[in-house]
Design a protein around this motif. Structure first.
Motif, mmCIF file in Angstrom:
data_model
loop_
_atom_site.group_PDB
_atom_site.id
_atom_site.type_symbol
_atom_site.label_atom_id
_atom_site.label_comp_id
_atom_site.label_asym_id
_atom_site.label_seq_id
_atom_site.Cartn_x
_atom_site.Cartn_y
_atom_site.Cartn_z
ATOM 1 N N ALA A 1 12.176 2.422 -13.975
ATOM 2 C CA ALA A 1 12.191 3.753 -13.371
ATOM 3 C C ALA A 1 10.971 4.557 -13.810
ATOM 4 C CB ALA A 1 13.476 4.487 -13.752
ATOM 5 N N ILE A 2 10.600 4.442 -15.085
ATOM 6 C CA ILE A 2 9.416 5.141 -15.584
ATOM 7 C C ILE A 2 8.161 4.624 -14.894
ATOM 8 C CG2 ILE A 2 7.948 5.465 -17.614
ATOM 9 C CD1 ILE A 2 10.503 5.450 -19.311
ATOM 10 N N GLU A 3 8.089 3.320 -14.699
ATOM 11 C CA GLU A 3 6.926 2.737 -14.023
ATOM 12 C C GLU A 3 6.793 3.270 -12.605
ATOM 13 O OE1 GLU A 3 4.855 -1.631 -13.328
ATOM 14 O OE2 GLU A 3 7.004 -1.514 -13.688
ATOM 15 N N ARG A 4 7.920 3.369 -11.892
ATOM 16 C CA ARG A 4 7.878 3.901 -10.527
ATOM 17 C C ARG A 4 7.457 5.363 -10.516
ATOM 18 N NH1 ARG A 4 12.678 0.809 -10.159
ATOM 19 N NH2 ARG A 4 13.924 2.691 -10.493
ATOM 20 N N ALA A 5 7.913 6.119 -11.521
ATOM 21 C CA ALA A 5 7.637 7.550 -11.542
ATOM 22 C C ALA A 5 6.225 7.882 -12.010
ATOM 23 C CB ALA A 5 8.648 8.257 -12.450
ATOM 24 N N VAL A 6 5.692 7.075 -12.917
ATOM 25 C CA VAL A 6 4.427 7.423 -13.556
ATOM 26 C C VAL A 6 3.242 6.636 -13.020
ATOM 27 C CG1 VAL A 6 3.194 7.505 -15.767
ATOM 28 C CG2 VAL A 6 5.634 8.105 -15.664
ATOM 29 N N PHE A 7 3.445 5.368 -12.703
ATOM 30 C CA PHE A 7 2.309 4.495 -12.407
ATOM 31 C C PHE A 7 2.195 4.054 -10.957
ATOM 32 C CE2 PHE A 7 3.116 3.600 -16.984
ATOM 33 C CZ PHE A 7 1.916 4.080 -17.475
ATOM 34 N N THR A 8 2.965 4.635 -10.061
ATOM 35 C CA THR A 8 2.891 4.193 -8.669
ATOM 36 C C THR A 8 2.048 5.120 -7.796
ATOM 37 O OG1 THR A 8 4.969 5.341 -8.177
ATOM 38 C CG2 THR A 8 5.096 3.001 -8.713
ATOM 39 N N TYR A 9 1.555 6.209 -8.362
ATOM 40 C CA TYR A 9 0.697 7.072 -7.560
ATOM 41 C C TYR A 9 -0.762 6.779 -7.871
ATOM 42 C CZ TYR A 9 0.834 9.683 -11.963
ATOM 43 O OH TYR A 9 0.795 10.042 -13.277
ATOM 44 N N PRO A 10 -1.682 7.210 -7.003
ATOM 45 C CA PRO A 10 -3.109 6.937 -7.243
ATOM 46 C C PRO A 10 -3.570 7.528 -8.554
ATOM 47 C CG PRO A 10 -2.744 7.677 -4.996
ATOM 48 C CD PRO A 10 -1.441 7.873 -5.721
ATOM 49 N N LEU A 11 -4.467 6.840 -9.219
ATOM 50 C CA LEU A 11 -4.952 7.315 -10.512
ATOM 51 C C LEU A 11 -5.755 8.598 -10.376
ATOM 52 C CD1 LEU A 11 -6.078 3.939 -12.107
ATOM 53 C CD2 LEU A 11 -4.016 5.238 -12.584
ATOM 54 N N SER A 12 -6.246 8.884 -9.184
ATOM 55 C CA SER A 12 -7.043 10.096 -9.004
ATOM 56 C C SER A 12 -6.185 11.333 -8.921
ATOM 57 C CB SER A 12 -7.866 9.974 -7.718
ATOM 58 O OG SER A 12 -7.004 9.805 -6.593
ATOM 59 N N ARG A 13 -4.888 11.139 -8.813
ATOM 60 C CA ARG A 13 -4.003 12.301 -8.645
ATOM 61 C C ARG A 13 -3.905 13.097 -9.930
ATOM 62 N NH1 ARG A 13 2.336 12.025 -6.669
ATOM 63 N NH2 ARG A 13 2.888 14.150 -7.222
#
Length: 222
Positions: free
Chosen positions: A210-222
């Motif tokens: 769940a943490i991976e989906r919340a933290v690491f699934t958006y673009p790094l530029s965000r």
């Protein structure tokens, strides 16, 4: 035929749950502190002076190539000979931190080295400070790359922590051993203990996902 009797085990479930909570606390603290150790050592290996790299290499190799049980015995029984005495839980925590730090160092080092040099140069060209380059250009993408390996290492660490019961640390395995010595219901006690470890591992796996989906699934530029 053996007559299964889970009644005394369930009657002492609070004892097992206290042990499980101690296992979680030891493992979580070891991961938090060990992660700091891992980052520092990984930076030393990738950009530190040669003597420091050799020192970190020696630490990593020594821990990765010796049994965890021997490491615990060294810290708990060996250190008192030079005047350093630790209670069982403190020795268990230190052993877990030292162990996680060594494995985590190699995991994070691999993540740092996966960042292309051009990205670092681009960050510097944009006027970012060295700290900002490390935080946004290096560490964040590196953590996203190695996150699954780090969480797997935590689960492994939590399960391996059962070994600390040999020095009387008050974890889940120790609680199970104590209960078994009182009830002599070996099968029932260790079946329940196994179920608790399984529930902890599955639960933390779900939390980390769940943490991976919340933290690491958006673009790094965000």
């Amino acid at each position: 035929m053996y007559a299964f009797n889970f009644a005394p085990v369930f009657a002492a479930m609070d004892q097992l749950l206290v042990g499980a909570w101690m296992t979680v606390k030891l493992s979580a603290a070891a991961m938090a502190i060990g992660l700091v150790v891992s980052v520092v050592c990984a930076l030393a290996k990738t950009s530190g002076p040669r003597p420091l790299r050799w020192l970190v290499d020696a630490y990593v190799e020594a821990i990765r190539n010796t049994p965890f049980l021997v490491q615990i015995f060294f810290l708990y029984f060996g250190l008192p000979t030079i005047g350093v005495r630790l209670d069982p839980n403190s020795a268990a925590l230190l052993a877990l931190v030292v162990n996680f730090g060594a494995y985590g160092t190699e995991i994070i080092r691999a993540g740092i080295e996966s960042i292309h040099r051009g990205q670092i140069e681009a960050g510097t060209a944009l006027g970012l400070s060295r700290l900002q380059v490390f935080r946004y250009v290096v560490m964040k993408p590196a953590l996203r790359t190695v996150y699954p390996a780090l969480t797997s290492q935590f689960i492994y660490l939590m399960l391996t922590s059962s070994v600390v019961s040999v020095i009387s640390a008050t974890d889940l395995a120790a609680a199970g051993n104590d209960l078994q010595s009182k009830t002599f219901a070996s099968f029932e006690v260790y079946l329940v203990v196994t179920g608790i470890y399984l529930a902890l591992a599955v639960g933390f796996s779900a939390i980390f996902a769940a943490i991976e989906r919340a933290v690491f699934t958006y673009p790094l530029s965000r």
